[in-house]
Design a protein around this motif. Structure first.
Motif, PDB file in Angstrom:
ATOM      1  N   VAL A  14       0.837  -1.192   0.000  1.00 35.19           N
ATOM      2  CA  VAL A  14       0.000   0.000   0.000  1.00 35.19           C
ATOM      3  C   VAL A  14       0.874   1.244   0.000  1.00 35.19           C
ATOM      4  N   GLU A  16       0.518   5.049   0.817  1.00 37.10           N
ATOM      5  CA  GLU A  16      -0.392   5.973   1.494  1.00 37.10           C
ATOM      6  C   GLU A  16       0.133   7.398   1.348  1.00 37.10           C
ATOM      7  N   GLY A  23      -7.043   9.311   6.365  1.00 39.69           N
ATOM      8  CA  GLY A  23      -6.177   8.547   5.476  1.00 39.69           C
ATOM      9  C   GLY A  23      -5.230   7.639   6.244  1.00 39.69           C
ATOM     10  N   PRO A  24      -4.454   8.190   7.181  1.00 41.40           N
ATOM     11  CA  PRO A  24      -3.603   7.338   7.999  1.00 41.40           C
ATOM     12  C   PRO A  24      -4.375   6.264   8.761  1.00 41.40           C
ATOM     13  N   GLY A  27      -4.924   3.462   6.387  1.00 40.56           N
ATOM     14  CA  GLY A  27      -3.654   2.749   6.236  1.00 40.56           C
ATOM     15  C   GLY A  27      -3.323   1.919   7.455  1.00 40.56           C
ATOM     16  N   VAL A  37       2.656  -1.075   4.337  1.00 39.54           N
ATOM     17  CA  VAL A  37       2.202   0.284   4.034  1.00 39.54           C
ATOM     18  C   VAL A  37       3.392   1.234   4.021  1.00 39.54           C
ATOM     19  N   ARG A  39       4.196   5.082   3.651  1.00 38.99           N
ATOM     20  CA  ARG A  39       3.604   6.418   3.706  1.00 38.99           C
ATOM     21  C   ARG A  39       4.488   7.405   2.942  1.00 38.99           C
ATOM     22  N   LYS A  59       4.129   0.983   9.893  1.00 36.76           N
ATOM     23  CA  LYS A  59       4.356   1.465   8.531  1.00 36.76           C
ATOM     24  C   LYS A  59       5.823   1.852   8.334  1.00 36.76           C
ATOM     25  N   ILE A  86      -3.607   4.946  -1.471  1.00 32.66           N
ATOM     26  CA  ILE A  86      -4.579   5.723  -0.694  1.00 32.66           C
ATOM     27  C   ILE A  86      -4.313   7.195  -0.952  1.00 32.66           C
TER      28      ILE A  86
END
Length: 373
Positions: A14, A16, A23-24, A27, A37, A39, A59, A86
């Protein structure tokens, strides 16, 4: 290189894009159950220190300049190795940056592109700003919340941002991943908080339209009824009462030693009954009432602060909270049988992006250009 994570979403990758809390949170929901994930922050937002925000747990993070052509090209390479993106920008922003759904599906047709906004991707309000309270207002939900005679009262920003937004987006991602197994192609998800908030109140729409649900604060479940409300105790704390069914009500009043009470089935008697209960609950401390109702089906519970919740015997027995560093936080939910203990460590910067499609040489060049943190 990021190590494989454990869980039902192990192997799902993912990207993000950094944004505000919903949003977070989406995730985090995916990372909690094994997704890898990554970020994507602004270059200046990344440091060597782990990110201790609960919603960044499990993450990795990098800083990437998406306003530069080099940054966009790098992001497309990352997207080529990803399963999910995302995105939490206003409608049209991702397209202007060159990382919209069409741009990324051109390099990875299997990509699930999750878009979350307050108002959705279309409609007259889509290009305008808003916050949780606005989405609740327009969905009709806010009109339902509050006490009788008082103004509408939002429950912090839980219903729009987190339940109607982040959680719905995570659910949409799972739906799209499931469908991808049949079609081989990724979907674009339009997760609007105004839609999600309305959906959460599905059970109430018929009651409101049929007249079975009255003005806010006058109904069975919105503090109108004496058997579903909070009451102050002798020490200034509170207990929550949810004794809706007859057997639970009987258990409560029996343990309280109350007799000759007004009829709880007669709405006209609700104010008098509330007054009797309020007077009774003010006669003992919260701890004393806990002892009175311990082990019963009276549906009376102490209203705990968040620090108190961490140490409550039930939560301790279930291991509902864990301490990561200096931060107590809830364990992932729901729980799956046989699942291994999740990685809840704070988010750390990912330096080696080889597995995401960027060679060490490419990464170093981007760093020298100030495109990659």
């Amino acid at each position: 290189m990021s190590e494989a994570r454990q869980g039902p979403l192990s192997g799902v990758r993912v990207l993000e894009l950094a944004g505000l809390a919903p949003g977070p949170f989406a995730g985090m929901m995916l990372a909690d159950h094994g997704a890898d994930v990554l970020r994507i922050d602004r270059v200046r937002a990344v440091s060597d220190r782990p990110r201790t925000d609960v919603m960044d747990r499990g993450k990795h993070t990098i800083g990437l300049d998406l306003k530069s052509p080099e940054g966009v090209a790098a992001f497309k390479k990352l997207a080529g190795k990803a399963d999910v993106v995302i995105e939490v920008f206003r409608p049209g922003v991702a397209e202007r940056l060159g990382i919209g759904p069409d741009d990324l599906h051109a390099v990875n047709e299997r990509l699930v592109y999750g878009r979350m906004t307050g108002w959705g991707q279309d409609g007259p309000l889509a290009p305008t700003a808003g916050h949780d309270i606005d989405y609740l207002a327009v969905s009709g939900v806010l009109s339902m919340l509050g006490r009788e005679g008082g103004k509408p009262t939002p429950p912090i920003n839980i219903l729009g941002d987190f339940a109607g937004g982040g959680l719905m987006l995570a659910y949409g991602v799972l739906l799209a991943l499931f469908e991808r197994e049949r079609t081989g192609r990724g979907k674009v998800i339009d997760a609007a908080m105004v839609d999600g908030a309305a959906l959460l109140f599905s059970m109430f729409y018929h009651g409101v339209q049929s007249g079975g649900w009255g003005p806010r604060g006058t109904n069975l479940l919105d503090t109108g009824a004496p058997q579903y409300d909070t009451y102050e105790t002798a020490d200034g704390e509170y207990v929550a009462v949810g004794s809706l069914e007859p057997q639970f009500w009987d258990a409560m009043v029996t343990r309280m030693g109350l007799t000759d009470l007004p009829d709880r089935h007669d709405r006209k008697q609700w104010p008098a009954l509330k007054s009797r209960l309020a007077e009774a609950f003010r006669s003992r401390t919260r701890a004393e009432w806990e002892a009175v109702f311990d082990g019963s089906d009276a549906c009376v519970s102490p209203v705990l602060s968040m620090p108190e919740a961490v140490t409550h015997p039930h939560n301790v027995a279930r291991g509902a909270f864990v301490q990561v560093g200096d931060v107590h936080q809830p364990l992932p939910a729901p729980r799956l049988s046989g699942a291994q203990e999740p990685d809840l460590s704070p988010a750390t910067r990912l330096d080696d992006l080889t597995s995401w499609g960027l060679s060490p040489e490419e990464s170093e060049k981007l760093r020298s250009q100030g495109v990659l943190a």
